[in-house]
Design a protein around this motif. Structure first.
Motif, PDB file in Angstrom:
ATOM      1  N   SER A 144      -1.614  -2.816  -8.750  1.00  0.00           N
ATOM      2  CA  SER A 144      -2.362  -3.359  -9.889  1.00  0.00           C
ATOM      3  C   SER A 144      -3.807  -2.863  -9.886  1.00  0.00           C
ATOM      4  O   SER A 144      -4.396  -2.667 -10.947  1.00  0.00           O
ATOM      5  CB  SER A 144      -2.306  -4.891  -9.902  1.00  0.00           C
ATOM      6  N   LEU A 145      -4.350  -2.644  -8.702  1.00  0.00           N
ATOM      7  CA  LEU A 145      -5.738  -2.210  -8.587  1.00  0.00           C
ATOM      8  C   LEU A 145      -5.972  -0.773  -9.046  1.00  0.00           C
ATOM      9  O   LEU A 145      -7.097  -0.406  -9.373  1.00  0.00           O
ATOM     10  CB  LEU A 145      -6.236  -2.385  -7.147  1.00  0.00           C
ATOM     11  N   GLU A 182       0.820  -1.228   0.000  1.00  0.00           N
ATOM     12  CA  GLU A 182       0.000   0.000   0.000  1.00  0.00           C
ATOM     13  C   GLU A 182       0.846   1.267   0.000  1.00  0.00           C
ATOM     14  O   GLU A 182       0.424   2.306  -0.502  1.00  0.00           O
ATOM     15  CB  GLU A 182      -0.944   0.015   1.208  1.00  0.00           C
ATOM     16  N   GLU A 183       2.035   1.185   0.572  1.00  0.00           N
ATOM     17  CA  GLU A 183       2.917   2.355   0.612  1.00  0.00           C
ATOM     18  C   GLU A 183       3.312   2.793  -0.801  1.00  0.00           C
ATOM     19  O   GLU A 183       3.489   3.986  -1.057  1.00  0.00           O
ATOM     20  CB  GLU A 183       4.163   2.066   1.464  1.00  0.00           C
ATOM     21  N   LYS A 184       3.415   1.851  -1.724  1.00  0.00           N
ATOM     22  CA  LYS A 184       3.714   2.213  -3.114  1.00  0.00           C
ATOM     23  C   LYS A 184       2.599   3.074  -3.697  1.00  0.00           C
ATOM     24  O   LYS A 184       2.864   4.072  -4.370  1.00  0.00           O
ATOM     25  CB  LYS A 184       3.909   0.961  -3.984  1.00  0.00           C
ATOM     26  N   VAL A 185       1.357   2.703  -3.429  1.00  0.00           N
ATOM     27  CA  VAL A 185       0.208   3.471  -3.928  1.00  0.00           C
ATOM     28  C   VAL A 185       0.239   4.882  -3.347  1.00  0.00           C
ATOM     29  O   VAL A 185       0.083   5.869  -4.064  1.00  0.00           O
ATOM     30  CB  VAL A 185      -1.129   2.768  -3.594  1.00  0.00           C
ATOM     31  N   LYS A 186       0.471   4.966  -2.047  1.00  0.00           N
ATOM     32  CA  LYS A 186       0.517   6.266  -1.372  1.00  0.00           C
ATOM     33  C   LYS A 186       1.595   7.151  -1.987  1.00  0.00           C
ATOM     34  O   LYS A 186       1.348   8.312  -2.309  1.00  0.00           O
ATOM     35  CB  LYS A 186       0.774   6.055   0.122  1.00  0.00           C
ATOM     36  N   ARG A 187       2.780   6.609  -2.168  1.00  0.00           N
ATOM     37  CA  ARG A 187       3.888   7.403  -2.719  1.00  0.00           C
ATOM     38  C   ARG A 187       3.638   7.805  -4.171  1.00  0.00           C
ATOM     39  O   ARG A 187       3.958   8.903  -4.575  1.00  0.00           O
ATOM     40  CB  ARG A 187       5.194   6.624  -2.623  1.00  0.00           C
ATOM     41  N   PHE A 188       3.052   6.879  -4.937  1.00  0.00           N
ATOM     42  CA  PHE A 188       2.744   7.197  -6.326  1.00  0.00           C
ATOM     43  C   PHE A 188       1.759   8.358  -6.386  1.00  0.00           C
ATOM     44  O   PHE A 188       1.960   9.323  -7.129  1.00  0.00           O
ATOM     45  CB  PHE A 188       2.178   5.981  -7.068  1.00  0.00           C
ATOM     46  N   LYS A 189       0.699   8.287  -5.598  1.00  0.00           N
ATOM     47  CA  LYS A 189      -0.333   9.330  -5.621  1.00  0.00           C
ATOM     48  C   LYS A 189       0.186  10.664  -5.101  1.00  0.00           C
ATOM     49  O   LYS A 189      -0.256  11.719  -5.540  1.00  0.00           O
ATOM     50  CB  LYS A 189      -1.566   8.878  -4.841  1.00  0.00           C
TER      51      LYS A 189
END
Length: 184
Positions: free
Chosen positions: A166-167, A137-144
């Protein structure tokens, strides 16, 4: 925009472990950190410490490297060929690598490739973390945080720990060696 995990996705292997072995081969005295690293493994599996703290135990060997920047430069000189051909053949300047590996380790190669990087912030001299491991989930947070208005067209990874990424992607691809399959 295409986003890629790094280790075992566009890089053939685990860059952090490869750097560790590379450093040990050059300086066997770095083996003196093995007891501390082993203790970190034990504490982690006994759930006494979290993943970031465990990795700090592992990265303790960095304290024994004199010129870390030169070491990283030499590492990529010897390991650049481990960037997979399938990736090099489709590489685009708008690509983003998002990885749990340390930023200081991947920055030289992503700069050379001319692509963006989001990775774990670890002090390259002490091994101490500056924030959370860039994983799950940290990847999603950092990407956003870094690309708030961007949409991911294609996401590539070798591991299901990247389901959160992926989601949020239009298309997702799972990598096994050099085989690319649709993520289902």
């Amino acid at each position: 925009m295409n986003v890629y995990d790094f280790d075992k996705t566009i890089y053939d292997g685990d860059s952090t472990l490869d750097f560790y072995v590379f450093s040990i081969k050059k300086d066997l005295s770095l083996l003196r950190y093995l007891p501390k690293q082993f203790l970190g493994i034990v504490f982690y599996y006994l759930k006494i410490i979290n993943k970031e703290r465990y990795k700090e135990f592992f990265f303790s060997f960095l304290k024994g490297i004199g010129n870390i920047d030169e070491e990283i430069k030499q590492f990529w000189k010897e390991n650049r060929e481990k960037i997979k051909d399938w990736y090099l053949n489709q590489k685009n300047k708008n690509d983003i690598v998002i990885s749990a590996s340390p930023e200081w380790l991947l920055k030289p190669i992503t700069n050379e490739l001319g692509i963006h990087l989001i990775a774990t912030k670890v002090n390259k001299k002490t091994g101490e973390f500056n924030g959370l491991n860039c994983y799950g989930e940290e990847k999603v947070k950092r990407f956003k945080e870094k690309f708030p208005n961007e949409e991911i067209e294609n996401f590539y990874s070798d591991h299901y720990s990247d389901i959160p990424m992926s989601l949020i992607s239009k298309n997702s691809w799972i990598i096994r060696g050099n085989i690319i399959r649709e993520w289902k």
